[in-house]
Scaffold this motif. Structure first.
Motif, PDB file in Angstrom:
ATOM      1  N   GLY A  49       0.810  -1.214   0.000  1.00 46.18           N
ATOM      2  CA  GLY A  49       0.000   0.000   0.000  1.00 46.18           C
ATOM      3  C   GLY A  49       0.835   1.251   0.000  1.00 46.18           C
ATOM      4  O   GLY A  49       1.924   1.286   0.565  1.00 46.18           O
ATOM      5  N   ILE A  50       0.323   2.284  -0.664  1.00 47.68           N
ATOM      6  CA  ILE A  50       0.909   3.616  -0.643  1.00 47.68           C
ATOM      7  C   ILE A  50      -0.211   4.557  -0.270  1.00 47.68           C
ATOM      8  O   ILE A  50      -1.293   4.501  -0.857  1.00 47.68           O
ATOM      9  N   LYS A  51       0.023   5.415   0.731  1.00 47.09           N
ATOM     10  CA  LYS A  51      -1.035   6.322   1.136  1.00 47.09           C
ATOM     11  C   LYS A  51      -0.469   7.711   1.379  1.00 47.09           C
ATOM     12  O   LYS A  51       0.722   7.883   1.636  1.00 47.09           O
ATOM     13  N   GLY A  52      -1.335   8.696   1.291  1.00 49.48           N
ATOM     14  CA  GLY A  52      -0.955  10.066   1.559  1.00 49.48           C
ATOM     15  C   GLY A  52      -0.378  10.767   0.347  1.00 49.48           C
ATOM     16  O   GLY A  52      -0.102  10.163  -0.687  1.00 49.48           O
ATOM     17  N   THR A  53      -0.208  12.069   0.499  1.00 52.58           N
ATOM     18  CA  THR A  53       0.409  12.888  -0.540  1.00 52.58           C
ATOM     19  C   THR A  53       1.340  13.883   0.126  1.00 52.58           C
ATOM     20  O   THR A  53       1.245  14.142   1.325  1.00 52.58           O
ATOM     21  N   GLY A  54       2.229  14.422  -0.666  1.00 52.81           N
ATOM     22  CA  GLY A  54       3.115  15.455  -0.156  1.00 52.81           C
ATOM     23  C   GLY A  54       4.049  14.944   0.917  1.00 52.81           C
ATOM     24  O   GLY A  54       4.624  13.864   0.821  1.00 52.81           O
ATOM     25  N   ILE A  55       4.168  15.716   1.977  1.00 52.28           N
ATOM     26  CA  ILE A  55       5.107  15.402   3.039  1.00 52.28           C
ATOM     27  C   ILE A  55       4.673  14.190   3.858  1.00 52.28           C
ATOM     28  O   ILE A  55       5.483  13.503   4.464  1.00 52.28           O
ATOM     29  N   SER A  56       3.377  13.874   3.873  1.00 57.73           N
ATOM     30  CA  SER A  56       2.862  12.778   4.693  1.00 57.73           C
ATOM     31  C   SER A  56       2.722  11.470   3.911  1.00 57.73           C
ATOM     32  O   SER A  56       2.096  10.536   4.402  1.00 57.73           O
ATOM     33  N   LYS A  57       3.310  11.373   2.742  1.00 60.48           N
ATOM     34  CA  LYS A  57       3.222  10.156   1.939  1.00 60.48           C
ATOM     35  C   LYS A  57       4.005   9.029   2.609  1.00 60.48           C
ATOM     36  O   LYS A  57       5.107   9.237   3.126  1.00 60.48           O
ATOM     37  N   ALA A  58       3.425   7.822   2.611  1.00 61.37           N
ATOM     38  CA  ALA A  58       4.064   6.667   3.237  1.00 61.37           C
ATOM     39  C   ALA A  58       3.735   5.415   2.437  1.00 61.37           C
ATOM     40  O   ALA A  58       2.720   5.362   1.736  1.00 61.37           O
ATOM     41  N   PHE A  59       4.584   4.402   2.556  1.00 62.77           N
ATOM     42  CA  PHE A  59       4.327   3.124   1.898  1.00 62.77           C
ATOM     43  C   PHE A  59       4.563   1.999   2.887  1.00 62.77           C
ATOM     44  O   PHE A  59       5.396   2.098   3.781  1.00 62.77           O
ATOM     45  N   THR A  60       3.790   0.920   2.711  1.00 65.90           N
ATOM     46  CA  THR A  60       3.847  -0.226   3.608  1.00 65.90           C
ATOM     47  C   THR A  60       4.484  -1.402   2.877  1.00 65.90           C
ATOM     48  O   THR A  60       4.067  -1.736   1.763  1.00 65.90           O
ATOM     49  N   VAL A  61       5.466  -2.021   3.508  1.00 69.64           N
ATOM     50  CA  VAL A  61       6.164  -3.172   2.939  1.00 69.64           C
ATOM     51  C   VAL A  61       5.914  -4.368   3.849  1.00 69.64           C
ATOM     52  O   VAL A  61       6.011  -4.261   5.066  1.00 69.64           O
ATOM     53  N   ARG A  62       5.571  -5.510   3.244  1.00 72.77           N
ATOM     54  CA  ARG A  62       5.263  -6.732   3.993  1.00 72.77           C
ATOM     55  C   ARG A  62       6.174  -7.857   3.538  1.00 72.77           C
ATOM     56  O   ARG A  62       6.457  -8.011   2.354  1.00 72.77           O
ATOM     57  N   ARG A  63       6.627  -8.631   4.508  1.00 75.55           N
ATOM     58  CA  ARG A  63       7.417  -9.828   4.212  1.00 75.55           C
ATOM     59  C   ARG A  63       7.082 -10.905   5.227  1.00 75.55           C
ATOM     60  O   ARG A  63       6.497 -10.637   6.273  1.00 75.55           O
ATOM     61  N   ILE A  64       7.460 -12.128   4.909  1.00 77.81           N
ATOM     62  CA  ILE A  64       7.269 -13.256   5.810  1.00 77.81           C
ATOM     63  C   ILE A  64       8.620 -13.574   6.434  1.00 77.81           C
ATOM     64  O   ILE A  64       9.590 -13.852   5.736  1.00 77.81           O
ATOM     65  N   SER A  65       8.688 -13.513   7.754  1.00 77.94           N
ATOM     66  CA  SER A  65       9.923 -13.765   8.469  1.00 77.94           C
ATOM     67  C   SER A  65       9.680 -14.872   9.498  1.00 77.94           C
ATOM     68  O   SER A  65       8.895 -14.686  10.432  1.00 77.94           O
ATOM     69  N   TYR A  66      10.330 -16.013   9.305  1.00 77.30           N
ATOM     70  CA  TYR A  66      10.187 -17.167  10.191  1.00 77.30           C
ATOM     71  C   TYR A  66       8.722 -17.578  10.350  1.00 77.30           C
ATOM     72  O   TYR A  66       8.262 -17.883  11.440  1.00 77.30           O
ATOM     73  N   GLY A  67       7.970 -17.525   9.255  1.00 74.03           N
ATOM     74  CA  GLY A  67       6.587 -17.963   9.265  1.00 74.03           C
ATOM     75  C   GLY A  67       5.594 -16.917   9.738  1.00 74.03           C
ATOM     76  O   GLY A  67       4.391 -17.154   9.717  1.00 74.03           O
ATOM     77  N   GLU A  68       6.045 -15.761  10.172  1.00 67.45           N
ATOM     78  CA  GLU A  68       5.172 -14.689  10.636  1.00 67.45           C
ATOM     79  C   GLU A  68       5.222 -13.531   9.654  1.00 67.45           C
ATOM     80  O   GLU A  68       6.285 -13.196   9.131  1.00 67.45           O
ATOM     81  N   GLY A  69       4.080 -12.911   9.419  1.00 74.08           N
ATOM     82  CA  GLY A  69       4.024 -11.744   8.560  1.00 74.08           C
ATOM     83  C   GLY A  69       4.515 -10.509   9.298  1.00 74.08           C
ATOM     84  O   GLY A  69       4.103 -10.244  10.424  1.00 74.08           O
ATOM     85  N   VAL A  70       5.416  -9.783   8.674  1.00 69.81           N
ATOM     86  CA  VAL A  70       5.974  -8.566   9.266  1.00 69.81           C
ATOM     87  C   VAL A  70       5.723  -7.421   8.301  1.00 69.81           C
ATOM     88  O   VAL A  70       6.068  -7.506   7.127  1.00 69.81           O
TER      89      VAL A  70
END
Length: 119
Positions: A49-70
């Motif tokens: 996901g990518i959310k926001g615009t301008g200075i408050s823009k952020a992105f979410t990165v997901r991975r699986i680490s040792y069987g748990e979603g991070v």
């Protein structure tokens, strides 16, 4: 008032732009400080996901680490992000891939790969 806010925000905006979209597999090199030393820590995963615009823009990165979603949310304009490398381009039909949270195993990070160049 809007003009004053915009000029204030431009001072903190990132000059170089990252070229990635939702569904891409990326490597984020994030600078962390341990004591008096700083180093770049790698966080690789899928952009859900990518959310926001301008200075408050952020992105979410997901991975699986040792069987748990991070998941980790990175501010787009953070000076602590050294670089972002796209390892695999994904082809998705949604703006947010939150449905991957309910999946396990390989299905949790599986997205169709984009082949060739888009016109």
């Amino acid at each position: 008032m809007k003009k004053e806010i915009k000029t204030f925000e431009e001072k903190y905006m990132r000059k170089e732009k990252f070229e990635f979209e939702v569904g891409d597999a990326i490597d984020v090199f994030f600078r962390i400080t341990e004591g008096d030393k700083t180093r770049a820590q790698l966080f690789s995963g899928l952009v859900i996901g990518i959310k926001g615009t301008g200075i408050s823009k952020a992105f979410t990165v997901r991975r699986i680490s040792y069987g748990e979603g991070v998941e980790r949310v990175f501010p787009y304009n953070s000076p602590l992000i050294e670089k972002v490398v796209v390892t695999k381009k994904g082809r998705v039909r949604r703006a947010k891939l939150y449905y991957l949270r309910g999946r396990t195993g390989k299905r949790a990070v599986k997205v169709k790969e984009q082949i060739g160049q888009e016109a």
